[in-house]
Design a protein around this motif. Structure first.
Motif, PDB file in Angstrom:
ATOM      1  N   LYS A   5     -22.052  -6.552  -7.917  1.00 44.42           N
ATOM      2  CA  LYS A   5     -20.720  -6.815  -8.817  1.00 44.42           C
ATOM      3  C   LYS A   5     -21.019  -6.551  -9.943  1.00 44.42           C
ATOM      4  O   LYS A   5     -20.098  -6.111 -10.836  1.00 44.42           O
ATOM      5  N   VAL A 146     -11.015  -8.806 -15.777  1.00 45.21           N
ATOM      6  CA  VAL A 146     -11.576  -8.260 -14.646  1.00 45.21           C
ATOM      7  C   VAL A 146     -12.980  -9.261 -14.597  1.00 45.21           C
ATOM      8  O   VAL A 146     -13.662  -8.918 -15.316  1.00 45.21           O
ATOM      9  N   ARG A 161      -5.538 -10.889  -7.848  1.00 45.63           N
ATOM     10  CA  ARG A 161      -6.276  -9.992  -6.731  1.00 45.63           C
ATOM     11  C   ARG A 161      -7.602 -10.299  -6.669  1.00 45.63           C
ATOM     12  O   ARG A 161      -8.251 -10.420  -7.706  1.00 45.63           O
ATOM     13  N   ALA A 163     -10.838  -9.038  -5.227  1.00 39.23           N
ATOM     14  CA  ALA A 163     -11.903  -8.030  -4.322  1.00 39.23           C
ATOM     15  C   ALA A 163     -13.152  -8.835  -3.763  1.00 39.23           C
ATOM     16  O   ALA A 163     -13.949  -9.124  -4.580  1.00 39.23           O
ATOM     17  N   ILE A 164     -13.214  -8.703  -2.424  1.00 35.11           N
ATOM     18  CA  ILE A 164     -14.501  -9.118  -1.860  1.00 35.11           C
ATOM     19  C   ILE A 164     -15.395  -7.843  -1.616  1.00 35.11           C
ATOM     20  O   ILE A 164     -14.797  -7.096  -0.817  1.00 35.11           O
ATOM     21  N   MET A 165     -16.733  -8.089  -1.965  1.00 35.01           N
ATOM     22  CA  MET A 165     -17.723  -6.950  -1.601  1.00 35.01           C
ATOM     23  C   MET A 165     -18.573  -7.195  -0.613  1.00 35.01           C
ATOM     24  O   MET A 165     -18.850  -8.598  -0.307  1.00 35.01           O
ATOM     25  N   GLN A 171     -20.039  -2.672  -1.038  1.00 27.53           N
ATOM     26  CA  GLN A 171     -18.444  -1.876  -0.777  1.00 27.53           C
ATOM     27  C   GLN A 171     -17.440  -2.978  -0.893  1.00 27.53           C
ATOM     28  O   GLN A 171     -17.609  -4.023  -0.706  1.00 27.53           O
ATOM     29  N   LEU A 172     -16.023  -2.290  -1.048  1.00 31.00           N
ATOM     30  CA  LEU A 172     -15.121  -3.157  -1.280  1.00 31.00           C
ATOM     31  C   LEU A 172     -14.604  -3.565   0.325  1.00 31.00           C
ATOM     32  O   LEU A 172     -14.315  -2.808   1.078  1.00 31.00           O
ATOM     33  N   GLU A 173     -14.906  -4.903   0.575  1.00 30.71           N
ATOM     34  CA  GLU A 173     -14.436  -5.381   2.133  1.00 30.71           C
ATOM     35  C   GLU A 173     -12.950  -5.547   2.089  1.00 30.71           C
ATOM     36  O   GLU A 173     -12.620  -5.085   3.250  1.00 30.71           O
ATOM     37  N   ARG A 174     -12.485  -6.191   1.182  1.00 32.16           N
ATOM     38  CA  ARG A 174     -11.009  -6.212   1.220  1.00 32.16           C
ATOM     39  C   ARG A 174     -10.530  -6.855   0.103  1.00 32.16           C
ATOM     40  O   ARG A 174     -11.177  -7.330  -1.015  1.00 32.16           O
ATOM     41  N   MET A 175      -9.311  -6.290  -0.256  1.00 33.89           N
ATOM     42  CA  MET A 175      -8.549  -6.969  -1.661  1.00 33.89           C
ATOM     43  C   MET A 175      -7.321  -7.914  -1.156  1.00 33.89           C
ATOM     44  O   MET A 175      -6.586  -7.550  -0.373  1.00 33.89           O
ATOM     45  N   HIS A 177      -4.501 -10.224  -2.224  1.00 41.21           N
ATOM     46  CA  HIS A 177      -3.253 -10.730  -3.216  1.00 41.21           C
ATOM     47  C   HIS A 177      -3.236 -12.168  -3.183  1.00 41.21           C
ATOM     48  O   HIS A 177      -2.704 -12.712  -2.219  1.00 41.21           O
TER      49      HIS A 177
END
Length: 204
Positions: A5, A146, A161, A163-165, A171-175, A177
């Motif tokens: 991160k 950010v 937003r 962002a879950i890594m 890696q970006l698991e999910r964004m 909103h």
């Protein structure tokens, strides 16, 4: 922890150079438009509070001394640091040090502020107070922020937003909103439901 991160944040801000891949910024964004708030305050111990706040303005030759002075005064007032302007970092509490760190980042009038776990080293009451101040400043000036955090309620309170890594290699698991209305009701059923959803994703 350890998924990258902070590395991603530093690459986005230009503090580190990515080994591969690219970071794309809008053509209207330059290095002068970005500021960074560190987890461990990163104040220069030989400078006073006002000198630390003005540090990011020193190299800005396009700004007059009058403008630089007014910006430092603005942040001293905004963060209630007027009485401590001549104090050195060793004389400040953790919360006061982080106020100086955030004030320094804001003094340059950035379009983007990168924050690396800015409240994790603070006690819960000071962190809550500073989050409230940050939200007030964001609503007034509207920079893009950010921020890296391990704290799910903090992410939900502040972020639009999230962002879950994944674990390493990150890696970006999910964004997600976050459409909860502002000011966020941190003890509402909707807040807790979204917190549970994120908690489940992290535990997968």
């Amino acid at each position: 922890s350890g998924c990258g991160k902070s590395t991603l944040l530093r690459s986005m801000s230009g503090l580190d150079t990515a080994s591969h891949g690219t970071v794309q910024l809008a053509h209207t964004i330059s290095s002068n438009d970005m500021s960074f708030v560190f987890q461990q305050f990163a104040l220069l111990p030989w400078l006073t509070v006002e000198e630390n706040i003005g540090m990011g303005l020193v190299a800005r030759e396009e700004l007059s001394d009058v403008v630089k002075y007014s910006r430092v005064e603005r942040e001293l007032t905004r963060f209630h640091l007027e009485k401590f302007r001549k104090s050195f970092p060793r004389e400040l509490s953790g919360g006061m040090k982080q106020r100086v760190g955030i004030a320094r980042a804001l003094a340059t009038d950035p379009k983007i502020i990168f924050m690396d776990e800015p409240f994790s080293a603070l006690d819960s009451f000071t962190a809550e107070e500073l989050r409230g101040e940050l939200l007030e400043i964001w609503s007034e000036r509207r920079p893009t922020i950010v921020m890296v955090t391990h704290n799910i309620p903090e992410a939900l309170e502040l972020g639009d937003r999230i962002a879950i890594m994944t674990p390493r290699p990150g890696q970006l698991e999910r964004m997600i909103h976050n459409e909860l209305p502002r000011p966020r009701a941190v003890r509402s059923p909707e807040f807790f439901a979204l917190q549970d959803e994120i908690q489940k994703l992290i535990r997968l």
